[in-house]
Design an enzyme around this catalytic site. Sequence first.
Site, mmCIF file in Angstrom:
data_model
loop_
_atom_site.group_PDB
_atom_site.id
_atom_site.type_symbol
_atom_site.label_atom_id
_atom_site.label_comp_id
_atom_site.label_asym_id
_atom_site.label_seq_id
_atom_site.Cartn_x
_atom_site.Cartn_y
_atom_site.Cartn_z
ATOM 1 C CG PHE A 1 -6.449 -2.889 3.545
ATOM 2 C CD1 PHE A 1 -6.680 -3.334 4.844
ATOM 3 C CD2 PHE A 1 -6.964 -3.640 2.500
ATOM 4 C CE1 PHE A 1 -7.408 -4.501 5.090
ATOM 5 C CE2 PHE A 1 -7.680 -4.799 2.736
ATOM 6 C CZ PHE A 1 -7.905 -5.230 4.024
ATOM 7 C CD GLU B 1 -1.943 -2.331 1.086
ATOM 8 O OE1 GLU B 1 -0.838 -2.713 1.509
ATOM 9 O OE2 GLU B 1 -2.836 -3.106 0.727
ATOM 10 C CG HIS C 1 -11.577 -6.116 6.510
ATOM 11 N ND1 HIS C 1 -10.757 -6.653 7.466
ATOM 12 C CD2 HIS C 1 -11.032 -6.461 5.317
ATOM 13 C CE1 HIS C 1 -9.768 -7.332 6.866
ATOM 14 N NE2 HIS C 1 -9.904 -7.219 5.578
HETATM 15 C C1 LIG Z 1 -2.423 -4.478 3.993
HETATM 16 C C2 LIG Z 1 -3.442 -5.300 3.321
HETATM 17 N N1 LIG Z 1 -3.590 -5.183 1.999
HETATM 18 C C3 LIG Z 1 -4.509 -5.916 1.345
HETATM 19 C C4 LIG Z 1 -5.291 -6.806 2.017
HETATM 20 C C5 LIG Z 1 -6.336 -7.620 1.280
HETATM 21 N N2 LIG Z 1 -5.928 -9.029 1.242
HETATM 22 C C6 LIG Z 1 -6.403 -9.912 2.138
HETATM 23 S S1 LIG Z 1 -5.707 -11.421 1.945
HETATM 24 C C7 LIG Z 1 -4.802 -10.879 0.625
HETATM 25 C C8 LIG Z 1 -3.880 -11.824 -0.071
HETATM 26 C C9 LIG Z 1 -2.780 -12.219 0.840
HETATM 27 O O1 LIG Z 1 -1.915 -13.086 0.179
HETATM 28 P P1 LIG Z 1 -0.901 -13.931 1.020
HETATM 29 O O2 LIG Z 1 -0.138 -13.055 1.923
HETATM 30 O O3 LIG Z 1 -0.136 -14.762 0.064
HETATM 31 O O4 LIG Z 1 -1.814 -14.846 1.944
HETATM 32 P P2 LIG Z 1 -2.881 -15.930 1.479
HETATM 33 O O5 LIG Z 1 -4.176 -15.242 1.323
HETATM 34 O O6 LIG Z 1 -2.398 -16.526 0.205
HETATM 35 O O7 LIG Z 1 -2.910 -16.911 2.591
HETATM 36 C C10 LIG Z 1 -5.038 -9.562 0.365
HETATM 37 C C11 LIG Z 1 -4.400 -8.801 -0.701
HETATM 38 C C12 LIG Z 1 -5.132 -6.880 3.403
HETATM 39 N N3 LIG Z 1 -5.877 -7.688 4.141
HETATM 40 N N4 LIG Z 1 -4.189 -6.136 4.020
#
Ligand SMILES: Cc1ncc(C[n+]2csc(CCOP(=O)(O)OP(=O)(O)O)c2C)c(N)n1
Lengths: 324, 324, 330, 330
Positions: free
Chosen positions: A85, A59, A128
């Site tokens: 976020f 971000e 959220h």
């Molecule tokens: C700072 C932030 N940016 C965006 C999000 C939205 N978001 C939730 S889960 C996710 C993907 C996360 O990917 P990863 O770290 O690989 O974890 P996974 O979901 O694959 O377990 C995103 C972008 C968030 N929760 N927090």
Amino acid sequence: MAMMTYLDAARAALAEEMRRDPTVWAVGEDLGRGGVFSQYRGLVEEFGPERISDAPISEAAILGAAVGAAMMGTRPVVEMRFSDFALCAVDELVNQAAKARYMFGGQTRVPLVVREPMGMWRSSAAQHSQSLEAWYAHIPGLVVVCPSTPADNKALLKAAIRSDDPVVYLEHKHLWPLEGEVPDGDHVLPFGQAAIVTPGSDLTIVSWSAQVHVCADAVATLARQGVKAELIDLRTLWPWDKETVLASAARTGRLLIVHEAVQAGGFGAEIAATAAEHITARIRRLGAPRAPIGYAPPLEDAVRVQAPAIVAAALGLVNGRQLG
Amino acid sequence: MAMMTYLDAARAALAEEMRRDPTVWAVGEDLGRGGVFSQYRGLVEEFGPERISDAPISEAAILGAAVGAAMMGTRPVVEMRFSDFALCAVDELVNQAAKARYMFGGQTRVPLVVREPMGMWRSSAAQHSQSLEAWYAHIPGLVVVCPSTPADNKALLKAAIRSDDPVVYLEHKHLWPLEGEVPDGDHVLPFGQAAIVTPGSDLTIVSWSAQVHVCADAVATLARQGVKAELIDLRTLWPWDKETVLASAARTGRLLIVHEAVQAGGFGAEIAATAAEHITARIRRLGAPRAPIGYAPPLEDAVRVQAPAIVAAALGLVNGRQLG
Amino acid sequence: MPIPNLDLSRLRDQHRMMWRIRALEEAALRGLDEKIVLGAIHPSIGQEAVAVGVVGNLRRDDILLSTHRGHGHTLAKGANPDAMLCELFGRIGGNCGGKGGSMHIADFSVGMLGANGVVGANIVIAAGAAHAIKLKREDRVVCCIFGDGAINRGPFLEGLNWAQVFGLPVLFVCEDNGFAATTRTATMTAGGGPSVRARAMGLMAEEVDGNDILAVDSMARRLVAEIRAGGGPRFLHAHTYRLTGHTGADPATYRPAAEVAAARALEPIARTAAVLAEAGLSADDLAADRAAAEQEMLTAFLAARAAPFPDPAVAFTDVQDAGAPSLEHV
Amino acid sequence: MPIPNLDLSRLRDQHRMMWRIRALEEAALRGLDEKIVLGAIHPSIGQEAVAVGVVGNLRRDDILLSTHRGHGHTLAKGANPDAMLCELFGRIGGNCGGKGGSMHIADFSVGMLGANGVVGANIVIAAGAAHAIKLKREDRVVCCIFGDGAINRGPFLEGLNWAQVFGLPVLFVCEDNGFAATTRTATMTAGGGPSVRARAMGLMAEEVDGNDILAVDSMARRLVAEIRAGGGPRFLHAHTYRLTGHTGADPATYRPAAEVAAARALEPIARTAAVLAEAGLSADDLAADRAAAEQEMLTAFLAARAAPFPDPAVAFTDVQDAGAPSLEHV
Ligand SMILES: Cc1ncc(C[n+]2csc(CCOP(=O)(O)OP(=O)(O)O)c2C)c(N)n1
Ligand SMILES: Cc1ncc(C[n+]2csc(CCOP(=O)(O)OP(=O)(O)O)c2C)c(N)n1
Ligand SMILES: [Mg+2]
Ligand SMILES: [Mg+2]
């Protein structure tokens, strides 16, 4: 005129602006697959992955890069996914985007739009669900937009993209599927122009974003009880339409401000304070209690400002009841 | 009683609390050499580098680590250096520290103190001068403290360190050298208790932090003109002492709120709005215009609220002049 | 032994530019002494070879982003020292009209997009400036200079990753003076340091003696050329030493005198002068470079000191188009 | 060929625990289908070996921090599934009293200090938890699990640097399922990936097949032992695959069916079962593990579904001591 959802109206606005101006581009996580709420659906197919760009989960870089790209003559639209976020990029917004033009003595402009879907949305819990529009209104250099209807979401997003100021553009997640008439053609609304949703003479209700619709329900109930409330949708919080609000409240003599955000230190305080300084009216605010937003539906509902509370507050004002 | 500077009072408070409670520790950039304003001078010698800990330039980690360390039974005091840099750690403060107790249903507490030196300080310009106390007052879970005197800086820092809530502790950079009497012994002030600096009957002036002293000048000028102003130092913005403020303003019938922060959306709005809702009084605010803070002294001064403006506003209220 | 293939006139220009930077900062410090400057001044005295060696390889239409310690970079990019000193003194005629001061010095007319008061913030902004250049299919290069302390901030990771993922034309320069304010950066930095971190994010990274103008110059030239040729971002870690305190007000008592003396013996201007002398330049010529720089900056100092302050109403301009503050407040 | 020195009872327990996790998440998804859960559910189906292999090496008084995809980690740490499903359904009896839900599941009584709705935020918090342990001279270990997407956030750099600089007892685990929501993480990640970045910050880092319970278990055991012995932080990069969509609502149409089928063939529970079968465990025993898990979670599901909602007044508790909200608002 076409019927369109709030979501599609914004999508149309972005697409039209991108067609009109090749310097407009959008960047954020998952945009290539349409974005987390599908609000970018189909755009990568038309504009390609450079102008509808994916981003890493960064971000600070998304917003910071937009500052640099804006100073270099492009018009980035950045997607923060959830306004919560955006708290990962506050330095970039507040210390950089908002101040660059000023600090550098007018040598540059930072024409970027930060889209921050805000507000409560079915059991999304404390991280959220926030509504932090008051924060942005407090920061010199920023424009703050909170559209409540599909038509406004189109016309104001266009205005935001064309603006040379950094704009915090707060769409309400709950409104994505809301349908409404959207005028055809290139309608652009000026910032700082409130809408009078319902005219009335007994009291003035000021609100914005999703809460406008809750107020509209309350206004209908009040009408059935013979109370004619004037409902004003502020549409933009900075600049805000002081003239319309104060004129209405001076006329009705009663001002009720309603917002989803926490009441303490919310933008309703600014409106109430301004009214108290400038006109004679009975004033009341309704916002959320100062508590994080819970997950379980009853807990979430407990911090919502709902129509019955608005009706009660309105009647209290009309009947001249003073708060304790 | 001893004469002490605002800076030394805080230093004494931290040292006393660290002696009293081995779980208290402090962490921030340059603390081992006394901190950027020398407010940690001598402490590493007494407590060692583990409890007066240096930190990398990692504001997010400083605050985030403090959240983890607080949940694990220590009491971190974190130094943000300038409140402006705390904007690099907003997720950690607002989404994590402020909400952890609630989100986890009371399973934990987050007893940390975030020291954020705030406010204008000789030509520090837009990124080193901000007053953002209103932001924190808007966030559920946070306590917000703005001490204005050496005695309060000692008693309130002690209270902050003993508090189980996360506390945003805003010392004003301009006040570091200010001298004042500080009571000997273990004085701790409760949060939410304003101080009546000067009693008066003609109008109520509410302020906090460095601006209290500017108001005191104005009050002296007003006194010479026969106007008896009651000056209230709010001391803590959340909780804030609604009772004292409203009782005073109800009695005087005139309420002037003065702060250094930007007026639009400042905490003065909350006070004004609350007063407008609950009592009958003429109300006015004085804060900074909504512009970043400039570097050149005349530009910086242009956004300062100075004593003559306070006097004029007070006289305007007393003489019943209505704003346009 | 004289250095083969030495471009003497280029080196002489660099010598002059280093003296100009030093003299500019001495003038700024005099401003501090005379209480003309009330805010902080972060001098780069002893670090001039990084500014001159790196920035000298940029075109005028290339872009530069700097830090709180940015006077040298800014002057090397072509900014007018009269305007810079006016800005540092908060006067009319300053690059930012007196609104920015030392920590926000900027000259967009020469592509200098600003010093920054927030450590590390320029890294993501630079990535974005380069992003715009790529979108517009221009062949400009962005140069982003930051300190060794900045590599411990999140935007370092986010900005480098961004630049590499999008293949952007940006040169990241870590100007490593060993300190982050009063802290030895090494004590708060884990692992192999700036270039190791940069390589971990896929960037080609080099290290250089930042007090050796020839080394910095040739390394920066190569990296800028590679970037301009479309090679994506590059990273340069330049080792130097901050001869002064962190700010003009910092006596820097946390460093042993012997350490500072040893570093002073390696400072870049004298080293450059030695190379020039070896190559045949006379002591008089060398002294003339210094004298010219000092004269230029003295003139600028006096003019800036005499320049008027901006009108208070200027405080309310350049804020924003919509909802700008009105003067009713003043 | 049977694996030599196999600890059969440990592996059987792991097989049971993996089924319990899967069954718990199937129950959560049923809650979504039945509209009992109105918010998001991020299943870890297919990733269970990471949870079980890593967390199984923690003591009860060790500390765990997790992500939005944290049900498996939480259950493996010893949380009660009845309380977890109550929490997911927002009911009385939930670990967080219905205040947190799936993304904020936590059970401090077993050292599980919370899932987190902000990607990467747990990394700096974990560093701080370990910092407190070091200050208190305890021999506890902190384990922090995050996804592959999190390595592009600033707190990854800041938290790892912090842990290494202060020599803290923390195991960072990057649970790499190839995706960050709908994005292939590799497309947005520059350089050599998680462990290369960790090593650049001085941490010893290992990679492991995260669907191989034996490999994860033995690697995690070693790393936890090294940390507990005072070796400072360690890093583990575990490769796995997310068999479901990002959330229960995501059809994940952005991935070819063949890719998912190939990944399904490598999913960890069946692989574990194959090893157990090879070692002599009967098909009935293996089926019994599954059935027991499913029965346990069905019972928990039914109890949670029948549990009452919290009283609205609960919305105003647990906020803060000073200046807590009053009920005048309700
Ligand atoms: C700072 C932030 N940016 C965006 C999000 C939205 N978001 C939730 S889960 C996710 C993907 C996360 O990917 P990863 O770290 O690989 O974890 P996974 O979901 O694959 O377990 C995103 C972008 C968030 N929760 N927090
Ligand atoms: C985010 C942030 N944190 C802290 C500071 C205070 N600060 C100003 S300069 C400085 C030291 C920076 O060190 P380095 O990056 O090595 O640059 P140098 O000063 O050595 O040129 C610090 C900590 C700041 N400006 N911004
Ligand atoms: Mg340095
Ligand atoms: Mg992932």
